[in-house]
Design a protein around this motif. Sequence first.
Motif, PDB file in Angstrom:
ATOM      1  N   ARG A  39       0.926  -1.168   0.095  1.00 17.09           N
ATOM      2  CA  ARG A  39       0.025  -0.004  -0.191  1.00 17.09           C
ATOM      3  C   ARG A  39       0.854   1.309  -0.075  1.00 17.09           C
ATOM      4  NH1 ARG A  39      -4.408  -2.342   4.303  1.00 17.09           N
ATOM      5  NH2 ARG A  39      -5.163  -3.972   2.900  1.00 17.09           N
ATOM      6  N   LEU A  40       2.019   1.176   0.924  1.00 16.94           N
ATOM      7  CA  LEU A  40       2.788   2.245   0.872  1.00 16.94           C
ATOM      8  C   LEU A  40       3.482   2.544  -0.674  1.00 16.94           C
ATOM      9  CD1 LEU A  40       5.056   4.359   2.419  1.00 16.94           C
ATOM     10  CD2 LEU A  40       6.111   2.309   2.587  1.00 16.94           C
ATOM     11  N   GLU A  41       3.924   1.426  -1.265  1.00 16.19           N
ATOM     12  CA  GLU A  41       4.512   1.510  -2.468  1.00 16.19           C
ATOM     13  C   GLU A  41       3.298   2.146  -3.538  1.00 16.19           C
ATOM     14  OE1 GLU A  41       6.122  -2.369  -3.228  1.00 16.19           O
ATOM     15  OE2 GLU A  41       8.067  -1.840  -2.540  1.00 16.19           O
ATOM     16  N   ALA A  42       2.257   1.635  -3.569  1.00 21.75           N
ATOM     17  CA  ALA A  42       1.210   1.998  -4.279  1.00 21.75           C
ATOM     18  C   ALA A  42       0.965   3.614  -4.244  1.00 21.75           C
ATOM     19  CB  ALA A  42      -0.287   1.484  -4.019  1.00 21.75           C
ATOM     20  N   MET A  43       1.176   4.260  -3.028  1.00 18.77           N
ATOM     21  CA  MET A  43       0.933   5.766  -2.894  1.00 18.77           C
ATOM     22  C   MET A  43       2.162   6.468  -3.593  1.00 18.77           C
ATOM     23  SD  MET A  43      -0.096   7.877   0.553  1.00 18.77           S
ATOM     24  CE  MET A  43       0.092   9.522   0.337  1.00 18.77           C
TER      25      MET A  43
END
Length: 134
Positions: A39-43
Amino acid sequence: PHAIRLEGDLTLGGLFPVHARGPAGVPCGPVKKEKGIHRLEAMLYALDRVNGDPKVLPNLTLGARILDTCSRDTYALEQALSFVRSLLPPEGGEGRCADGSQPQRPPPERLVGVIGASASSVSIMVANVLRLFA
């Protein structure tokens, strides 16, 4: 200590469970790859794409302040309060420098929204706190 900061004209906050809940007395445990890091990488990827296309937000860049909730609702709420603290004046007032001049302070962060948290119960608590400060 569990934060990522990217400079930009406007700042998006992020609250993600990058770490699992820690044992008693320790807020954070092991890293959560699928539900946290992804999720962090997606943001970060979305911000990179938006900032890389001048047609999407011309003359503006999006920054980020992403915080780890450590899969713990009370810790997530504490982290969300740091968004609020960045908008408030310093506790000691404006103060003076040793030479009598006014201190040079960076402009307040322009936090325009917060993405997360992962669990609805945490998101509701965070939204209620952030709503008080618009």
